[in-house]
Write a protein that holds these residues in place. Structure first.
Motif, PDB file in Angstrom:
ATOM      1  N   HIS A 146     -26.116 -55.387 -49.920  1.00 27.65           N
ATOM      2  CA  HIS A 146     -25.966 -56.782 -50.338  1.00 27.65           C
ATOM      3  C   HIS A 146     -24.604 -57.059 -51.016  1.00 27.65           C
ATOM      4  O   HIS A 146     -23.946 -58.062 -50.717  1.00 27.65           O
ATOM      5  N   HIS A 164     -21.373 -59.512 -49.812  1.00 21.56           N
ATOM      6  CA  HIS A 164     -20.671 -60.539 -50.597  1.00 21.56           C
ATOM      7  C   HIS A 164     -19.152 -60.385 -50.432  1.00 21.56           C
ATOM      8  O   HIS A 164     -18.405 -61.355 -50.474  1.00 21.56           O
ATOM      9  N   TYR A 173     -16.332 -59.787 -58.138  1.00 27.85           N
ATOM     10  CA  TYR A 173     -17.696 -60.125 -57.697  1.00 27.85           C
ATOM     11  C   TYR A 173     -18.536 -60.450 -58.926  1.00 27.85           C
ATOM     12  O   TYR A 173     -18.835 -59.563 -59.724  1.00 27.85           O
ATOM     13  N   SER A 190     -21.932 -62.244 -60.004  1.00 26.83           N
ATOM     14  CA  SER A 190     -23.185 -62.912 -59.646  1.00 26.83           C
ATOM     15  C   SER A 190     -24.125 -62.850 -60.836  1.00 26.83           C
ATOM     16  O   SER A 190     -23.695 -62.641 -61.969  1.00 26.83           O
ATOM     17  N   ASP A 211     -26.451 -66.089 -52.867  1.00 23.74           N
ATOM     18  CA  ASP A 211     -27.144 -65.198 -51.927  1.00 23.74           C
ATOM     19  C   ASP A 211     -27.490 -65.959 -50.646  1.00 23.74           C
ATOM     20  O   ASP A 211     -28.015 -67.074 -50.706  1.00 23.74           O
TER      21      ASP A 211
HETATM   22 FE   FE2 Z   1     -26.028 -61.712 -54.634  1.00 21.08          FE
END
Ligand code: FE2
Ligand code: ATP
Length: 334
Positions: free
Chosen positions: A108, A112, A128, A130, A288
């Motif tokens: 995952h 991204h 990154y 999130s 997502d």
């Molecule tokens: Fe995510």
């Protein structure tokens, strides 16, 4: 060249995306939300189970294809919440079996990152940010290496928690951004950068005390939170750029939707002596989503990385704790 269907189910979102020859042709998703409190994994998994068929047919519709045109089924293998990941994998296996097509398991976090290629980022340092993850990542000798990360909480979860203290609901990110845009009054908060890593729990405690004291305006606190924590992110990202010598910065993850964070990254890139390009994908590809899973699924399928036939489905499992730097990035070199 293929039509790849991607399934995302690591946490709150169930998403299905379809990629045709490297182009996103469908991206549908539905998210489990709560009135208050955090995510309950079993409840989120139930949400995915209940919505999967609807999202699947919506995605086929959007792409204008029939299910028998799908060439490969990709799914988010990890990291994530086990009950949620299992729902996605079950659905992927069901489709693989029914359509007699290959299946590919995708990380995952790397999805991204790789979706950045769709906006023409080629060799970047990625920031990154999130809910659960906050990492500075760059590719070096066969793997995506984590150059820096949060030592405690993911920045998205931190922002959501502060929003909960303020009583402004979930998800907190967009609400904090809205409040912050109405202030220019900076109140000093702890600034915690340790080498390439950051820490936010001290700032969270401080903000909680300030909120409870009722002496401060929410707008000022939201503004100060953004200015402080985003400066910490930008500082570590710049250090990673200097260290790796890369000339591109790519922003990803849900918090990357924040326009002030985007602006601060852009300013840093423009001010560097080494000309640095800044990339940020569209919002629908930052949170997502299934499209990024399909996108990386296609790349991996073409290089035969982690691909299994529908007769080998018992060899395929979820990887709830897989880290970005556990994955051998075979598709870049083949
Ligand atoms: Fe995510
Ligand atoms: P992970 O990728 O770690 O599994 P996740 O699934 O929780 O995390 P995403 O969907 O990528 O994450 O992001 C969700 C987070 O993004 C939430 O914490 C939300 O508050 C935050 N977010 C969304 N929009 C904004 C915004 N405009 N400003 C700041 N944060 C935001």
């Amino acid at each position: 060249m293929a039509i790849v269907l991607g399934i995302e189910s690591t946490a709150h979102t169930f998403g299905i995306g379809i990629v045709k020859n490297g182009k996103v042709v469908a991206n549908k998703r539905k998210s489990y939300t709560t009135e208050s409190g955090g995510i309950i994994p079993i409840e989120a998994a139930k949400h995915h189970e209940e919505n999967k068929n609807e999202i699947y047919f919506e995605a086929l519709n959007e792409a204008g294809i029939k299910e028998n045109e799908i060439d490969v089924v990709a799914f988010s293998q990890g990291p994530g919440l086990a009950p949620c990941l299992l729902e996605g994998m079950r659905f992927a296996k069901e489709l693989s079996k029914k359509l007699k097509k290959k299946i590919v398991g995708v990380n995952h976090c790397i999805a991204h990152l790789e979706i950045g290629r769709s906006v023409k980022a080629k060799n970047s340092v990625m920031l990154y940010v999130s809910g659960a993850n906050t990492q500075i990542i760059a590719y070096a000798s066969g793997k995506y290496r984590i150059f820096g990360e949060t030592l405690d909480l993911g920045v998205g979860n931190f922002i959501d928690t502060v929003a909960r203290f303020m009583g402004i609901g979930f998800p907190g990110g967009p609400k904090i951004q809205g409040l912050a845009s109405r202030s220019k009054n900076y109140i000093e908060l702890p600034y915690k950068v340790k080498g390439m890593d950051i820490a936010v729990s001290g700032i969270q405690t401080k903000l909680r005390q300030m909120i409870e004291s009722k002496k401060y305006k929410k707008e000022d606190l939201a503004y100060s939170l953004q200015e402080t924590v985003f400066a910490m992110l930008v500082e570590t990202a710049e250090r990673a750029l200097a260290h790796t010598g890369k000339k591109e910065l790519l922003l990803g993850g849900g918090v990357a939707c924040n326009s002030r964070l985007q602006e601060m990254c852009k300013i840093m890139c423009n001010e560097r002596i080494e000309k640095t390009k800044f990339f940020v994908p569209d919002k629908s590809l930052l949170v997502d989503n299934g499209a990024m899973i399909a996108y990386l699924g296609e790349i991996m399928f073409e290089k035969n990385c982690n691909v299994f036939s529908y007769q080998q489905l018992d060899k395929v499992d979820i990887k709830p704790r897989e880290r970005t730097d556990d994955v051998l990035v075979g598709w870049k070199n083949k």
